[in-house]
Design a protein around this motif. Structure first.
Motif, PDB file in Angstrom:
ATOM      1  N   GLY A   1       0.783  -1.226   0.000  1.00  0.00           N
ATOM      2  CA  GLY A   1       0.000   0.000   0.000  1.00  0.00           C
ATOM      3  C   GLY A   1       0.815   1.275   0.000  1.00  0.00           C
ATOM      4  O   GLY A   1       0.396   2.289  -0.558  1.00  0.00           O
ATOM      5  N   HIS A   2       1.989   1.245   0.624  1.00  0.00           N
ATOM      6  CA  HIS A   2       2.782   2.484   0.679  1.00  0.00           C
ATOM      7  C   HIS A   2       3.281   2.890  -0.705  1.00  0.00           C
ATOM      8  O   HIS A   2       3.604   4.045  -0.941  1.00  0.00           O
ATOM      9  N   LEU A   3       3.338   1.938  -1.641  1.00  0.00           N
ATOM     10  CA  LEU A   3       3.767   2.271  -2.999  1.00  0.00           C
ATOM     11  C   LEU A   3       2.750   3.164  -3.701  1.00  0.00           C
ATOM     12  O   LEU A   3       3.117   3.969  -4.554  1.00  0.00           O
ATOM     13  N   VAL A   4       1.479   3.026  -3.347  1.00  0.00           N
ATOM     14  CA  VAL A   4       0.450   3.882  -3.942  1.00  0.00           C
ATOM     15  C   VAL A   4       0.710   5.330  -3.545  1.00  0.00           C
ATOM     16  O   VAL A   4       0.678   6.230  -4.396  1.00  0.00           O
ATOM     17  N   ASP A   5       1.010   5.557  -2.281  1.00  0.00           N
ATOM     18  CA  ASP A   5       1.305   6.919  -1.820  1.00  0.00           C
ATOM     19  C   ASP A   5       2.573   7.458  -2.479  1.00  0.00           C
ATOM     20  O   ASP A   5       2.636   8.630  -2.862  1.00  0.00           O
ATOM     21  N   LYS A   6       3.573   6.611  -2.626  1.00  0.00           N
ATOM     22  CA  LYS A   6       4.809   7.036  -3.287  1.00  0.00           C
ATOM     23  C   LYS A   6       4.562   7.365  -4.758  1.00  0.00           C
ATOM     24  O   LYS A   6       5.141   8.297  -5.304  1.00  0.00           O
ATOM     25  N   LEU A   7       3.678   6.584  -5.416  1.00  0.00           N
ATOM     26  CA  LEU A   7       3.335   6.858  -6.816  1.00  0.00           C
ATOM     27  C   LEU A   7       2.633   8.206  -6.933  1.00  0.00           C
ATOM     28  O   LEU A   7       2.933   8.985  -7.842  1.00  0.00           O
ATOM     29  N   ILE A   8       1.737   8.498  -6.013  1.00  0.00           N
ATOM     30  CA  ILE A   8       1.052   9.801  -6.018  1.00  0.00           C
ATOM     31  C   ILE A   8       2.062  10.935  -5.873  1.00  0.00           C
ATOM     32  O   ILE A   8       2.026  11.914  -6.623  1.00  0.00           O
ATOM     33  N   GLU A   9       2.986  10.800  -4.941  1.00  0.00           N
ATOM     34  CA  GLU A   9       4.022  11.824  -4.752  1.00  0.00           C
ATOM     35  C   GLU A   9       4.872  11.980  -6.009  1.00  0.00           C
ATOM     36  O   GLU A   9       5.218  13.095  -6.405  1.00  0.00           O
ATOM     37  N   PHE A  10       5.208  10.855  -6.652  1.00  0.00           N
ATOM     38  CA  PHE A  10       6.034  10.883  -7.857  1.00  0.00           C
ATOM     39  C   PHE A  10       5.320  11.638  -8.980  1.00  0.00           C
ATOM     40  O   PHE A  10       5.909  12.497  -9.634  1.00  0.00           O
ATOM     41  N   ILE A  11       4.048  11.322  -9.194  1.00  0.00           N
ATOM     42  CA  ILE A  11       3.290  11.996 -10.262  1.00  0.00           C
ATOM     43  C   ILE A  11       3.144  13.481  -9.955  1.00  0.00           C
ATOM     44  O   ILE A  11       3.303  14.320 -10.851  1.00  0.00           O
ATOM     45  N   GLU A  12       2.880  13.823  -8.705  1.00  0.00           N
ATOM     46  CA  GLU A  12       2.755  15.233  -8.323  1.00  0.00           C
ATOM     47  C   GLU A  12       4.058  15.994  -8.560  1.00  0.00           C
ATOM     48  O   GLU A  12       4.042  17.156  -8.965  1.00  0.00           O
TER      49      GLU A  12
ATOM     50  N   LYS B   1       6.282  15.351 -10.847  1.00  0.00           N
ATOM     51  CA  LYS B   1       6.576  15.446 -12.282  1.00  0.00           C
ATOM     52  C   LYS B   1       5.562  16.287 -13.052  1.00  0.00           C
ATOM     53  O   LYS B   1       5.882  16.852 -14.085  1.00  0.00           O
ATOM     54  N   LEU B   2       4.322  16.317 -12.581  1.00  0.00           N
ATOM     55  CA  LEU B   2       3.268  17.070 -13.261  1.00  0.00           C
ATOM     56  C   LEU B   2       2.760  18.186 -12.351  1.00  0.00           C
ATOM     57  O   LEU B   2       2.256  17.915 -11.264  1.00  0.00           O
ATOM     58  N   GLN B   3       2.889  19.415 -12.803  1.00  0.00           N
ATOM     59  CA  GLN B   3       2.335  20.522 -12.055  1.00  0.00           C
ATOM     60  C   GLN B   3       0.924  20.796 -12.598  1.00  0.00           C
ATOM     61  O   GLN B   3       0.567  20.355 -13.675  1.00  0.00           O
ATOM     62  N   LYS B   4       0.156  21.495 -11.838  1.00  0.00           N
ATOM     63  CA  LYS B   4      -1.206  21.885 -12.222  1.00  0.00           C
ATOM     64  C   LYS B   4      -2.130  20.690 -12.445  1.00  0.00           C
ATOM     65  O   LYS B   4      -2.951  20.675 -13.353  1.00  0.00           O
ATOM     66  N   VAL B   5      -1.955  19.653 -11.656  1.00  0.00           N
ATOM     67  CA  VAL B   5      -2.874  18.513 -11.681  1.00  0.00           C
ATOM     68  C   VAL B   5      -3.346  18.249 -10.256  1.00  0.00           C
ATOM     69  O   VAL B   5      -2.661  18.583  -9.292  1.00  0.00           O
ATOM     70  N   THR B   6      -4.530  17.694 -10.151  1.00  0.00           N
ATOM     71  CA  THR B   6      -5.021  17.288  -8.834  1.00  0.00           C
ATOM     72  C   THR B   6      -5.109  15.773  -8.816  1.00  0.00           C
ATOM     73  O   THR B   6      -5.528  15.148  -9.798  1.00  0.00           O
ATOM     74  N   ILE B   7      -4.681  15.200  -7.719  1.00  0.00           N
ATOM     75  CA  ILE B   7      -4.657  13.746  -7.590  1.00  0.00           C
ATOM     76  C   ILE B   7      -5.468  13.360  -6.364  1.00  0.00           C
ATOM     77  O   ILE B   7      -5.263  13.896  -5.278  1.00  0.00           O
ATOM     78  N   GLU B   8      -6.375  12.419  -6.568  1.00  0.00           N
ATOM     79  CA  GLU B   8      -7.198  11.909  -5.484  1.00  0.00           C
ATOM     80  C   GLU B   8      -7.015  10.402  -5.402  1.00  0.00           C
ATOM     81  O   GLU B   8      -6.839   9.743  -6.413  1.00  0.00           O
TER      82      GLU B   8
ATOM     83  N   ILE C   1      -7.654   3.052  -6.330  1.00  0.00           N
ATOM     84  CA  ILE C   1      -7.712   3.799  -7.590  1.00  0.00           C
ATOM     85  C   ILE C   1      -7.186   5.214  -7.356  1.00  0.00           C
ATOM     86  O   ILE C   1      -7.567   5.887  -6.400  1.00  0.00           O
ATOM     87  N   ILE C   2      -6.300   5.646  -8.250  1.00  0.00           N
ATOM     88  CA  ILE C   2      -5.768   7.003  -8.220  1.00  0.00           C
ATOM     89  C   ILE C   2      -6.437   7.770  -9.355  1.00  0.00           C
ATOM     90  O   ILE C   2      -6.392   7.335 -10.510  1.00  0.00           O
ATOM     91  N   LEU C   3      -7.060   8.892  -9.042  1.00  0.00           N
ATOM     92  CA  LEU C   3      -7.690   9.750 -10.044  1.00  0.00           C
ATOM     93  C   LEU C   3      -6.809  10.963 -10.276  1.00  0.00           C
ATOM     94  O   LEU C   3      -6.512  11.709  -9.333  1.00  0.00           O
ATOM     95  N   VAL C   4      -6.390  11.177 -11.511  1.00  0.00           N
ATOM     96  CA  VAL C   4      -5.528  12.304 -11.865  1.00  0.00           C
ATOM     97  C   VAL C   4      -6.324  13.215 -12.793  1.00  0.00           C
ATOM     98  O   VAL C   4      -6.789  12.783 -13.850  1.00  0.00           O
ATOM     99  N   THR C   5      -6.499  14.467 -12.390  1.00  0.00           N
ATOM    100  CA  THR C   5      -7.266  15.431 -13.175  1.00  0.00           C
ATOM    101  C   THR C   5      -6.376  16.614 -13.505  1.00  0.00           C
ATOM    102  O   THR C   5      -5.649  17.113 -12.648  1.00  0.00           O
ATOM    103  N   GLY C   6      -6.428  17.056 -14.773  1.00  0.00           N
ATOM    104  CA  GLY C   6      -5.619  18.184 -15.193  1.00  0.00           C
ATOM    105  C   GLY C   6      -6.094  18.736 -16.520  1.00  0.00           C
ATOM    106  O   GLY C   6      -7.039  18.237 -17.121  1.00  0.00           O
TER     107      GLY C   6
ATOM    108  N   GLU D   1      -6.248  19.567 -20.464  1.00  0.00           N
ATOM    109  CA  GLU D   1      -6.092  18.700 -21.632  1.00  0.00           C
ATOM    110  C   GLU D   1      -4.669  18.741 -22.198  1.00  0.00           C
ATOM    111  O   GLU D   1      -4.090  17.732 -22.510  1.00  0.00           O
ATOM    112  N   GLY D   2      -4.103  19.924 -22.341  1.00  0.00           N
ATOM    113  CA  GLY D   2      -2.773  20.048 -22.933  1.00  0.00           C
ATOM    114  C   GLY D   2      -1.651  19.585 -22.015  1.00  0.00           C
ATOM    115  O   GLY D   2      -0.592  19.169 -22.461  1.00  0.00           O
ATOM    116  N   ILE D   3      -1.879  19.654 -20.709  1.00  0.00           N
ATOM    117  CA  ILE D   3      -0.843  19.295 -19.739  1.00  0.00           C
ATOM    118  C   ILE D   3      -0.843  17.796 -19.469  1.00  0.00           C
ATOM    119  O   ILE D   3       0.200  17.167 -19.368  1.00  0.00           O
ATOM    120  N   LEU D   4      -2.035  17.228 -19.379  1.00  0.00           N
ATOM    121  CA  LEU D   4      -2.164  15.831 -18.980  1.00  0.00           C
ATOM    122  C   LEU D   4      -2.626  14.983 -20.159  1.00  0.00           C
ATOM    123  O   LEU D   4      -3.671  15.224 -20.741  1.00  0.00           O
TER     124      LEU D   4
END
Length: 129
Positions: free
Chosen positions: A14-25, A27-34, A39-44, A46-49
């Motif tokens: 389970g801790h890998l899910v949290d690490k994956l969220i941190e990694f995506i955050e 690398k990608l600015q201006k996105v919201t991750i829930e 399930i990880i939901l990434v919203t951003g 159109e041009g950025i994500l």
């Protein structure tokens, strides 16, 4: 806005899910991750994500954690990816078969050595008579 999901139910811990969220955050600015369970939901924007970029980042994360050989990222249809744990059962069966073959070969070699020793003893007893 584009929303993508990453299904992480097959990640080893389970801790890998949290690490994956941190990694995506990071690398990608201006996105919201829930996070919703596994399930990880990434919203951003159109041009950025892009779905492909998200897959690339997920694979990069798995590689950095040393999980790349045993996991893969596949499309789950629509705007979703799924992290799958590869089934390595075939390789394990092959290794077991190889070990069994080696054991049989070792037993055959031991039998041959015993036969040679017995023949030598017979020759010695005949020479001694």
């Amino acid at each position: 806005m584009a929303t993508f999901e990453i299904q992480t139910d097959e990640l080893p811990s389970g801790h890998l899910v949290d690490k994956l969220i941190e990694f995506i955050e990071s690398k990608l600015q201006k996105v919201t991750i829930e996070k919703d369970g596994s399930i990880i939901l990434v919203t951003g924007e159109e041009g950025i994500l892009a779905k492909r970029k998200l897959r690339f980042l997920t694979r990069k994360f798995l590689y950095s954690e040393g999980l790349r050989p045993s996991t893969k990222v596949v499309s789950a249809g629509g705007p979703a990816y799924r992290i799958l744990h590869r089934r390595i059962k075939i390789e394990e069966e092959e290794e077991e078969e190889e070990l069994e073959e080696l054991e049989v070969l070792e037993e055959e070699e031991e039998l041959e050595e015993l036969e040679v020793l017995e023949e030598e003893e017979e020759l010695e007893t005949k020479d001694g008579d």
